[in-house]
Design a protein around this motif. Sequence first.
Motif, PDB file in Angstrom:
ATOM      1  N   GLY A  73       0.818  -1.211   0.000  1.00 29.08           N
ATOM      2  CA  GLY A  73       0.000   0.000   0.000  1.00 29.08           C
ATOM      3  C   GLY A  73       0.853   1.263   0.000  1.00 29.08           C
ATOM      4  N   PRO A  74       0.187   2.398  -0.080  1.00 27.41           N
ATOM      5  CA  PRO A  74       0.910   3.667  -0.093  1.00 27.41           C
ATOM      6  C   PRO A  74       1.586   3.914   1.257  1.00 27.41           C
ATOM      7  CG  PRO A  74      -1.435   4.051   0.115  1.00 27.41           C
ATOM      8  CD  PRO A  74      -1.258   2.579  -0.104  1.00 27.41           C
ATOM      9  N   GLU A  75       2.759   4.500   1.178  1.00 26.93           N
ATOM     10  CA  GLU A  75       3.463   4.796   2.429  1.00 26.93           C
ATOM     11  C   GLU A  75       2.882   6.049   3.058  1.00 26.93           C
ATOM     12  OE1 GLU A  75       5.692   6.644  -0.932  1.00 26.93           O
ATOM     13  OE2 GLU A  75       5.292   4.559  -0.521  1.00 26.93           O
ATOM     14  N   THR A  76       2.960   6.087   4.360  1.00 28.94           N
ATOM     15  CA  THR A  76       2.490   7.249   5.109  1.00 28.94           C
ATOM     16  C   THR A  76       3.707   7.864   5.793  1.00 28.94           C
ATOM     17  OG1 THR A  76       0.404   6.129   5.523  1.00 28.94           O
ATOM     18  CG2 THR A  76       0.904   8.026   6.908  1.00 28.94           C
ATOM     19  N   PRO A  77       4.089   9.075   5.401  1.00 27.57           N
ATOM     20  CA  PRO A  77       5.257   9.678   6.020  1.00 27.57           C
ATOM     21  C   PRO A  77       5.043   9.912   7.516  1.00 27.57           C
ATOM     22  CG  PRO A  77       4.493  11.000   4.147  1.00 27.57           C
ATOM     23  CD  PRO A  77       3.484   9.933   4.393  1.00 27.57           C
ATOM     24  N   ILE A  78       6.082   9.685   8.267  1.00 23.29           N
ATOM     25  CA  ILE A  78       6.073   9.965   9.700  1.00 23.29           C
ATOM     26  C   ILE A  78       6.912  11.219   9.883  1.00 23.29           C
ATOM     27  CG2 ILE A  78       6.739   9.105  11.984  1.00 23.29           C
ATOM     28  CD1 ILE A  78       6.410   6.256  10.748  1.00 23.29           C
ATOM     29  N   ALA A  79       6.289  12.282  10.349  1.00 25.29           N
ATOM     30  CA  ALA A  79       6.943  13.595  10.415  1.00 25.29           C
ATOM     31  C   ALA A  79       8.291  13.535  11.129  1.00 25.29           C
ATOM     32  CB  ALA A  79       6.021  14.601  11.103  1.00 25.29           C
ATOM     33  N   GLU A  80       8.368  12.820  12.229  1.00 25.67           N
ATOM     34  CA  GLU A  80       9.627  12.735  12.983  1.00 25.67           C
ATOM     35  C   GLU A  80      10.725  12.050  12.171  1.00 25.67           C
ATOM     36  OE1 GLU A  80       6.237  13.009  15.849  1.00 25.67           O
ATOM     37  OE2 GLU A  80       6.652  11.717  14.128  1.00 25.67           O
ATOM     38  N   MET A  81      10.345  11.035  11.396  1.00 26.87           N
ATOM     39  CA  MET A  81      11.334  10.325  10.574  1.00 26.87           C
ATOM     40  C   MET A  81      11.807  11.200   9.417  1.00 26.87           C
ATOM     41  SD  MET A  81      11.892   7.432  12.018  1.00 26.87           S
ATOM     42  CE  MET A  81      12.711   6.503  10.758  1.00 26.87           C
ATOM     43  N   VAL A  82      10.891  11.955   8.823  1.00 24.16           N
ATOM     44  CA  VAL A  82      11.251  12.857   7.732  1.00 24.16           C
ATOM     45  C   VAL A  82      12.222  13.915   8.248  1.00 24.16           C
ATOM     46  CG1 VAL A  82      10.369  14.607   6.145  1.00 24.16           C
ATOM     47  CG2 VAL A  82       9.114  12.465   6.466  1.00 24.16           C
ATOM     48  N   GLU A  83      11.910  14.488   9.403  1.00 22.69           N
ATOM     49  CA  GLU A  83      12.781  15.518   9.988  1.00 22.69           C
ATOM     50  C   GLU A  83      14.152  14.935  10.321  1.00 22.69           C
ATOM     51  OE1 GLU A  83      14.908  17.723  12.841  1.00 22.69           O
ATOM     52  OE2 GLU A  83      13.821  15.947  13.498  1.00 22.69           O
ATOM     53  N   LEU A  84      14.174  13.747  10.865  1.00 26.23           N
ATOM     54  CA  LEU A  84      15.435  13.100  11.213  1.00 26.23           C
ATOM     55  C   LEU A  84      16.283  12.845   9.971  1.00 26.23           C
ATOM     56  CD1 LEU A  84      17.232  11.712  13.354  1.00 26.23           C
ATOM     57  CD2 LEU A  84      15.951   9.620  12.914  1.00 26.23           C
ATOM     58  N   ALA A  85      15.672  12.392   8.892  1.00 31.47           N
ATOM     59  CA  ALA A  85      16.396  12.109   7.655  1.00 31.47           C
ATOM     60  C   ALA A  85      16.944  13.380   7.017  1.00 31.47           C
ATOM     61  CB  ALA A  85      15.497  11.370   6.668  1.00 31.47           C
ATOM     62  N   GLN A  86      16.315  14.503   7.294  1.00 30.20           N
ATOM     63  CA  GLN A  86      16.754  15.762   6.693  1.00 30.20           C
ATOM     64  C   GLN A  86      17.803  16.486   7.524  1.00 30.20           C
ATOM     65  OE1 GLN A  86      12.972  17.714   6.170  1.00 30.20           O
ATOM     66  NE2 GLN A  86      12.599  16.700   4.214  1.00 30.20           N
ATOM     67  N   ARG A  87      18.002  16.062   8.774  1.00 32.82           N
ATOM     68  CA  ARG A  87      19.013  16.693   9.626  1.00 32.82           C
ATOM     69  C   ARG A  87      20.413  16.358   9.130  1.00 32.82           C
ATOM     70  NH1 ARG A  87      17.928  14.622  15.543  1.00 32.82           N
ATOM     71  NH2 ARG A  87      15.687  14.830  15.422  1.00 32.82           N
ATOM     72  N   PRO A  88      21.363  17.313   9.248  1.00 34.54           N
ATOM     73  CA  PRO A  88      22.753  16.980   8.915  1.00 34.54           C
ATOM     74  C   PRO A  88      23.302  15.956   9.915  1.00 34.54           C
ATOM     75  CG  PRO A  88      22.458  19.366   9.207  1.00 34.54           C
ATOM     76  CD  PRO A  88      21.196  18.704   9.616  1.00 34.54           C
ATOM     77  N   ALA A  89      24.131  15.065   9.432  1.00 37.02           N
ATOM     78  CA  ALA A  89      24.789  14.093  10.298  1.00 37.02           C
ATOM     79  C   ALA A  89      25.840  14.813  11.142  1.00 37.02           C
ATOM     80  CB  ALA A  89      25.441  13.005   9.456  1.00 37.02           C
ATOM     81  N   PRO A  90      26.239  14.230  12.277  1.00 38.76           N
ATOM     82  CA  PRO A  90      27.215  14.901  13.151  1.00 38.76           C
ATOM     83  C   PRO A  90      28.517  15.275  12.454  1.00 38.76           C
ATOM     84  CG  PRO A  90      26.218  13.062  14.294  1.00 38.76           C
ATOM     85  CD  PRO A  90      25.725  13.010  12.873  1.00 38.76           C
ATOM     86  N   TRP A  91      28.895  14.578  11.405  1.00 42.18           N
ATOM     87  CA  TRP A  91      30.150  14.877  10.719  1.00 42.18           C
ATOM     88  C   TRP A  91      29.955  15.837   9.544  1.00 42.18           C
ATOM     89  CZ3 TRP A  91      27.828  10.115  11.077  1.00 42.18           C
ATOM     90  CH2 TRP A  91      27.180   9.669   9.933  1.00 42.18           C
ATOM     91  N   GLU A  92      28.737  16.265   9.302  1.00 38.86           N
ATOM     92  CA  GLU A  92      28.464  17.171   8.188  1.00 38.86           C
ATOM     93  C   GLU A  92      28.429  18.627   8.655  1.00 38.86           C
ATOM     94  OE1 GLU A  92      25.738  14.415   5.265  1.00 38.86           O
ATOM     95  OE2 GLU A  92      24.711  15.584   6.804  1.00 38.86           O
ATOM     96  N   PRO A  93      28.771  19.552   7.742  1.00 40.50           N
ATOM     97  CA  PRO A  93      28.657  20.963   8.086  1.00 40.50           C
ATOM     98  C   PRO A  93      27.196  21.310   8.392  1.00 40.50           C
ATOM     99  CG  PRO A  93      29.750  20.669   5.964  1.00 40.50           C
ATOM    100  CD  PRO A  93      29.263  19.337   6.391  1.00 40.50           C
ATOM    101  N   GLY A  94      26.988  22.199   9.320  1.00 43.34           N
ATOM    102  CA  GLY A  94      25.648  22.615   9.671  1.00 43.34           C
ATOM    103  C   GLY A  94      25.020  21.814  10.789  1.00 43.34           C
ATOM    104  N   TYR A  95      25.742  20.797  11.281  1.00 46.13           N
ATOM    105  CA  TYR A  95      25.211  19.991  12.382  1.00 46.13           C
ATOM    106  C   TYR A  95      25.159  20.818  13.662  1.00 46.13           C
ATOM    107  CZ  TYR A  95      25.001  16.580  16.154  1.00 46.13           C
ATOM    108  OH  TYR A  95      24.645  15.888  17.274  1.00 46.13           O
ATOM    109  N   VAL A  96      24.049  20.751  14.355  1.00 43.02           N
ATOM    110  CA  VAL A  96      23.908  21.408  15.648  1.00 43.02           C
ATOM    111  C   VAL A  96      23.389  20.364  16.624  1.00 43.02           C
ATOM    112  CG1 VAL A  96      22.721  23.225  16.946  1.00 43.02           C
ATOM    113  CG2 VAL A  96      23.367  23.611  14.548  1.00 43.02           C
ATOM    114  N   ALA A  97      24.140  20.141  17.711  1.00 42.74           N
ATOM    115  CA  ALA A  97      23.713  19.165  18.717  1.00 42.74           C
ATOM    116  C   ALA A  97      22.450  19.635  19.403  1.00 42.74           C
ATOM    117  CB  ALA A  97      24.822  18.949  19.732  1.00 42.74           C
ATOM    118  N   LYS A  98      21.523  18.712  19.606  1.00 44.04           N
ATOM    119  CA  LYS A  98      20.264  19.066  20.262  1.00 44.04           C
ATOM    120  C   LYS A  98      20.218  18.516  21.651  1.00 44.04           C
ATOM    121  CE  LYS A  98      17.570  19.674  16.143  1.00 44.04           C
ATOM    122  NZ  LYS A  98      16.347  19.522  15.463  1.00 44.04           N
TER     123      LYS A  98
END
Length: 98
Positions: A73-98
Amino acid sequence: MAASAKRNEHPISMRLPEADIAMIDRAASLRGRSRTDFVRDAAVRAAEDVLMDYCLIRMSPESFADFMAVLSGPETPIAEMVELAQRPAPWEPGYVAK
């Protein structure tokens, strides 16, 4: 005189090179664990991984059809997962620890 209780633990003996023991001891120390606890946990985790790879899942034909329908069936985006996938990784520029 009290009867001795039956032990539920069984000893395991291994011969390991000194370098392996040193590495295990260092890792156990970093985790705040004894060598025995560290090795037991690692061995049980590895055994669980192997058993899960060979675990047979049984279900009725109807349940399997329902399962496949959900997967197809069609996938249903999970907002938290989408946001997590779009965050820079700790080794990437622009990473900010939360």
